[in-house]
Structures are given as C-alpha cells and as structure tokens.
Design an enzyme around this catalytic site. Structure first.
Site, PDB file in Angstrom:
ATOM      1  N   THR A  10      53.230  43.275  41.046  1.00  0.00           N
ATOM      2  CA  THR A  10      52.609  43.189  42.368  1.00  0.00           C
ATOM      3  C   THR A  10      53.542  42.583  43.420  1.00  0.00           C
ATOM      4  O   THR A  10      54.637  42.132  43.098  1.00  0.00           O
ATOM      5  CB  THR A  10      51.290  42.382  42.272  1.00  0.00           C
ATOM      6  N   GLU A  61      49.608  47.616  39.782  1.00  0.00           N
ATOM      7  CA  GLU A  61      49.257  46.914  38.546  1.00  0.00           C
ATOM      8  C   GLU A  61      50.506  46.544  37.759  1.00  0.00           C
ATOM      9  O   GLU A  61      51.228  45.681  38.196  1.00  0.00           O
ATOM     10  CB  GLU A  61      48.266  47.716  37.703  1.00  0.00           C
ATOM     11  N   GLU A 116      45.751  50.674  37.454  1.00  0.00           N
ATOM     12  CA  GLU A 116      44.865  49.549  37.779  1.00  0.00           C
ATOM     13  C   GLU A 116      43.650  49.456  36.868  1.00  0.00           C
ATOM     14  O   GLU A 116      43.075  48.382  36.675  1.00  0.00           O
ATOM     15  CB  GLU A 116      44.400  49.680  39.232  1.00  0.00           C
ATOM     16  N   SER A 142      42.850  39.666  40.332  1.00  0.00           N
ATOM     17  CA  SER A 142      43.197  38.258  40.534  1.00  0.00           C
ATOM     18  C   SER A 142      43.897  38.038  41.866  1.00  0.00           C
ATOM     19  O   SER A 142      44.323  36.914  42.158  1.00  0.00           O
ATOM     20  CB  SER A 142      44.130  37.776  39.423  1.00  0.00           C
ATOM     21  N   GLY A 164      51.628  38.473  40.323  1.00  0.00           N
ATOM     22  CA  GLY A 164      51.661  37.831  39.014  1.00  0.00           C
ATOM     23  C   GLY A 164      50.395  37.922  38.197  1.00  0.00           C
ATOM     24  O   GLY A 164      50.127  37.034  37.378  1.00  0.00           O
TER      25      GLY A 164
HETATM   26  N1  GLU Z   1      46.244  44.176  38.661  1.00  0.00           N
HETATM   27  C1  GLU Z   1      46.461  42.806  38.993  1.00  0.00           C
HETATM   28  C2  GLU Z   1      45.273  42.226  39.706  1.00  0.00           C
HETATM   29  O1  GLU Z   1      44.627  42.906  40.449  1.00  0.00           O
HETATM   30  C3  GLU Z   1      47.617  42.681  39.896  1.00  0.00           C
HETATM   31  C4  GLU Z   1      48.823  43.134  39.202  1.00  0.00           C
HETATM   32  C5  GLU Z   1      49.559  41.980  38.697  1.00  0.00           C
HETATM   33  O2  GLU Z   1      50.035  41.194  39.526  1.00  0.00           O
HETATM   34  O3  GLU Z   1      49.653  41.872  37.508  1.00  0.00           O
HETATM   35  O4  GLU Z   1      44.995  41.093  39.553  1.00  0.00           O
END
Ligand code: GLU
Length: 614
Positions: free
Chosen positions: A411, A431, A450, A478, A498
């Site tokens: 991200t 993602e 995602e 997150s 992250g």
């Molecule tokens: N898919 C993660 C989220 O929405 C973000 C991707 C990541 O930073 O790992 O929390």
C-alpha cells in the site's frame, strides 16, 4: 521518556536508500535519481508521499493554483506509475478530506467490492478448508471491483477545482517519459518476479527481457499513459460501463497465463459489478484525544475505529509523564485491546451491525482500560469487550476472541495540504505488493487482490464473524488516513501503508508526537512495534534493542521484523508554516516538499510545539 526536543535535520540531504539484497545491479550509464528529502518546511502548500516524482507532481498542481484534492489525485495518479505494485486504477482506497471553507472533515470510501456472484465460502476449497493464502492472492478470485477511479472522480467533483483531465497530465507524462528505477522498485519487482512471470502481460511489462529492470534504468509504461489519456478524455465511464471494463472482466474471468504456467483460479467479476460500483461519502470517525479532535476512516475500514478506541484507552493514562518503557507498555496493551474488538466487531456496515459509536465512546474506553495492567502484559490474545452501552467498573473478561489477520506490508499513503488550509489524507492500495499479479493486457496496470482481506473461514464457528465474503460486500480494511484538528483547525494529518500494521503505525506516531513530545519527523522515524492481539509483538530491531529487555520483563514477547510501515504526514506550524514529513529510511525513504520554502525556516531544527493538553 524523551522530553520536548528538536531534531536536527538537513533539509537538502537525501534519505539513505535502503540497502536491498539481490536487487538488480546498477547499469553503467545509470540515470540520476530525482532529488528527495524526507522533511520540508514552508508555505503555499505541502505534499508528502513515498516517491519524489509523485510529490513533485502534487506540488506542481498546488503551484498552479489547484487545491489539496486536485493535488492528491494528481499525486495518486503519479504513484500509479512509479508505485504500480502498491497503487493504481486497478485498486481501491480511502480518502479523508478537511475542507477549510466549511471546517468539516469528509471521507470517501473507495474500497473494492466482492462480485455479486461471491458467496461466504468463496475462499474455501472443496473440502471446506481455507485456500492457501498465496493461491488465493494469485488468482482472478481475489480481484474486487476497482474503487480508485471512482474515488478520484468523486474527490474532484466534491472537493476539487480541476478536471480529471487536468490532474492526470503529470501521471501521463511520467508514464510516457518514464521514471528512474530506484532500489525499492527494483527490489519489489525482484520479490514479485515469480508472480509476474506467471501472467503474460505482467511478465512483458515488469520483467522486460525476462528480468527486473535495473536500478538507474528508465521505466516507461506507455500502455498506462494511454489508459490515463482515455480517462482524461472520457472520465471513468470506460472502466465502469465501457470497453475497458469489459477487458477487466475478461482478464479476471480468464487470467492471461504465460506460456507453460499453471492456471490460477478464475474470478467472479462481471460487468454488472462494475456498473453498480459506488465510492460513497461516509461520516468520518471522530474521537477527542487530549483536547484534540482525531478524525479517521469509518467501516469498512477498521482504521478509524481501532486507532480511535486505542487512543481513548490511552487517554486514561498519563502517557506524557511516564518514562519510555511504561508508556510503550501502555501503548502495546491498548493496541491489543482495540484489535480484539476490531477482529470481533468490524466489517462492512452494510452487512454487519458494527457498534461503532460504542467502540468509540469514552465510557467503553474506561471499561476497557480496566483490563490494562500498568505493570504486566496480559496473555494474548485478550478477549474482546462488550460494547453494549452498559458499562461499569472493571467487568469480568468475556466476549469473543479472534486472532490477527493475514495482511501484508503493502500500500501507499500520501498527505497534501494547500495554502487555503484544505487537507487530503489518502491511503490507496492494490492489497499485496504487486496485487493479484495480473496486468490487464495492453492497459499498463495491475489488478488488486483486495478480496483476500476477507476472513476466509470463521476462527470460531460458534461466534459471528463480521468479515466473511458476501455478494457486493467490502472486505474489512486497516487503512487509517487520519486528520487531527485543534479547535476546528487542522494541526496534523498522517497515514501509512502496511496492512494491519497501518493501525499501529498511525497510533504510535500520534502517541510519539502528541504525548512523547517528538517532532513529526522524529515521531515518524522512531523505531516501531506492532501489537495486534497476537502472542508476540512484531518490532523493528532498533525497538527491541532500545526497549526489548525491559518490556520482556513486563511479559512482552517480540518477533523482529525489518520494517513496519512507511508513513507520511503534514503538520501545521505557527506562523502559517507547513511541515511535510516522510520516512528517512523505511522503504527507501520518502519525499516531502512544499510550494515555497521559507529561507531560514527550520533549516537546522524542526519545531515541535505542544499539541493538545497532554
Ligand atoms: N488490504 C490492506 C487493507 O486494506 C491494505 C494493504 C496492505 O497495506 O497490506 O488494510
């Protein structure tokens, strides 16, 4: 506990590039990397991203009279070129915006959605067992309806002053002319080489000649330039109701495998999913912390609720007057409590009753704080609480317990402010680094994975699980783009990539800045630890070296991880100055810039005025 202090930083110094193992070599005639600095102080607007080209593109829009929304979209489009493994039109994100004229904070939910054809068991195999994670990642199945194009459209129509065509120009030039490959891009490509090699268009684009591009070479993406031109001419309709959307659907349903590569699972996305996609405006989360108002992203992200709940718990303790070790112990324990509730209660609010107001209430935080022993770490995982509106002193522990999720260190986050005081705090993603690994043929961008943010199977079949897949549902995120106001005016905005460590990175940076008295660059640079209600706390080696033994004596265990997060932020300083800050080292170092540097301002020191009443 470090007390109020200033941090000596050379504004013109380049961040130390991370040394990466096995990165492709620097070619003989390497192009010079663009200059970047992790700190800038000045006026007229500010931009902080992970990438110097993206920061430059954002600053150009500001210097040309665009506002923070315009510049944020422009910088995001540039990141789609230079950080294509973390961001782009094939993904989603969350946009938090402070509008100076109205004094209000709004948010746009650009989260991907599950296809209408996706059911609760989508990520289970024929025997009912969860799919291996990487099998789910590298598949059409994990691709959700992209939300980023709609987010850009909505941000510009709601807050911006420029057209999509205008703000895409910087990204178009960058994709057409190319950017200089830095060690981070080269390493991320090398790390994903096996994944990209499985899909013909990804191998062709990202592994030219069969190998990752060399550091110092110029990487061009004419297909992406063409895609951006199409959006500049026709808006986002080609993606949601047009030919490009049909190609996305075709790619998801029939992933374009490289010769000899084993097939991956096809996806369920159809044109109807694209046509019905919306990126709605949502009420932000808001909590008061030490007299400041902290705004964040509401569900389907767990960012705002988890950062907010943890801050409410932390406010029950005098962090500002505690020495380092007790303060950090309190931070870790509050984070575990908030994560227990996140895992138990937060999902897409259209599908699950999220007790958001209760999770963010002071009364609930007071009850949760009872479970925090200032002298000893609790056994993890700690149970979730009962945010039911009936709170008393220190109830018996109870409620469902679930473990930490599977999210990776991916991200990107950008923070922008303009001269009028508007602020954009925008986290976007595909993602995993490299997303699903599938590039739409001839279009120059990767599709997200995602939907692997859904919980594949309930941890406890006897408890409700708020984050199972369902038709049209948004997976829990997150992402935690955050804006802090003092008396209605912005003082600080920040965020980080992250996965689930986004939440702890934002939380720890806020605690460092507000309670521990670090200036913003130091608050970002400080060694990190991430406690997400697991038995061990992930921590950077420098954190373990500094505090490990004393925290272990309180019962904490640590798992070393090289790096956590890659934050950017902006602080509003007295005298109408803006301080933009990015990572000095993590992820190769970020890039902060301002429209007008003020001679002498902050050249030797970075001010850290008291924030809030902590
Ligand atoms: N898919 C993660 C989220 O929405 C973000 C991707 C990541 O930073 O790992 O929390």
């Amino acid at each position: 506990m470090p007390h109020r202090r200033t941090c000596v930083l050379a504004l013109t110094g380049l961040a130390a590039a991370a040394v990466v193992a096995a990165a492709p070599p620097v070619p003989a005639a390497a192009a010079p990397a663009p200059e970047k600095s992790p700190v800038a102080i000045g006026t007229g607007g500010a931009v902080a991203t992970v990438d110097p080209d993206a920061t430059r593109v954002g600053l150009e829009v500001l210097a040309d009279g665009g506002n923070a929304a315009d510049a944020a979209v422009a910088a995001a489009a540039a990141l789609g070129v230079t950080e294509p493994y973390s961001a782009g039109v094939g993904g989603g994100g969350f946009f938090v915006y402070y509008d100076a004229a109205s004094g209000t904070v709004s948010t746009i939910d650009g989260r991907e959605t599950a296809p209408l054809a996706m059911g609760a068991g989508a990520f289970l195999d024929d025997s009912g067992a969860p799919l291996p994670f990487q099998e789910a990642v590298q598949s059409g199945l994990s691709v959700g309806t992209p939300g980023t194009p709609r987010t850009w459209e909505r941000a510009l129509e709601r807050f911006g002053t420029r057209s999509l065509a205008q703000v895409l120009q910087g990204g178009i030039r960058l994709a057409e002319d190319g950017f200089v490959v830095d060690p981070t891009f080269a390493q991320q490509t090398a790390d994903n080489a096996d994944k990209f090699a499985r899909f013909a268009p990804s191998a062709e684009l990202f592994l030219p000649g069969g190998a990752p591009p060399a550091v110092g070479s110029v990487f061009r993406n004419p297909d992406l330039a063409q895609t951006y031109r199409l959006l500049a001419e026709q808006g986002v309709a080609p993606i949601y109701t047009g030919r490009l959307g049909e190609e996305i659907v075709q790619t998801v349903q029939h992933p374009p495998m490289a010769a000899g590569a084993a097939d991956v699972r096809p996806g369920l996305l159809r044109e109807v999913d694209l046509a019905r996609y919306d990126a709605p405006l949502r009420e932000p989360t808001r909590i008061e912390y030490r007299g400041l108002d902290v705004y964040g992203m509401a569900p389907p992200s767990s960012g705002g609720s988890t950062v907010g709940e943890a801050l409410n718990v932390l406010e029950q303790f005098p962090l500002g007057s505690l020495p380092d070790v007790p303060a950090l112990h309190t931070y870790l324990e509050a984070s575990a409590l908030a994560f227990a509730d996140r895992n138990a209660y937060v999902g897409d609010p259209a599908y699950t009753q999220v007790p958001l107001a209760e999770l963010l209430s002071q009364e609930y935080a007071a009850e949760r704080a009872c479970a925090l022993d200032p002298a000893a770490a609790a056994a993890k995982p700690v149970p979730a609480g009962s945010p039911d509106g009936e709170y008393g002193p220190c109830p018996a522990a109870g409620g469902p317990t679930t473990g930490a999720g599977t999210e990776g260190p991916n991200t990107t986050h950008l923070t922008v402010a303009d001269a009028a005081g508007n602020v954009a705090s925008y986290t976007l993603t595909i993602e995993q680094t490299g997303g699903s690994g599938i590039t739409v043929p001839g279009r120059g961008f990767l599709l997200n994975n995602e939907l692997t943010d859904f919980t594949f199977a309930p941890a406890d079949p006897n408890r409700p699980e708020p984050n199972l897949p369902a038709p049209g549902k948004r997976p829990r995120s997150s992402m935690a783009p955050t804006i802090v106001l003092d008396d209605g005016r912005p003082v600080l905005a920040l965020g980080s990539p992250g996965g689930a460590t986004i939440i702890t990175t934002v939380l720890q940076t806020l605690v460092n800045r507000i309670d521990r008295g670090l200036d913003l660059p130091a608050a970002i640079a400080a060694p990190r630890a991430s406690q997400r209600n697991g038995p061990a706390t992930e921590a950077e080696p420098a954190f373990i070296a500094a505090y490990g033994p004393q925290l272990q004596a309180l019962g904490h265990q640590f798992t070393p991880v090289t790096e956590i997060g890659a934050a950017t932020g902006i602080e509003f300083l007295p005298g109408n100055l803006m301080l933009a800050a990015a990572e000095p080292v993590r992820r190769g170092g970020g890039s902060a810039g301002v429209v007008h540097t003020v001679p002498g301002a902050g050249e030797d020191t970075v001010p850290a005025p008291d924030l809030g009443d902590g």
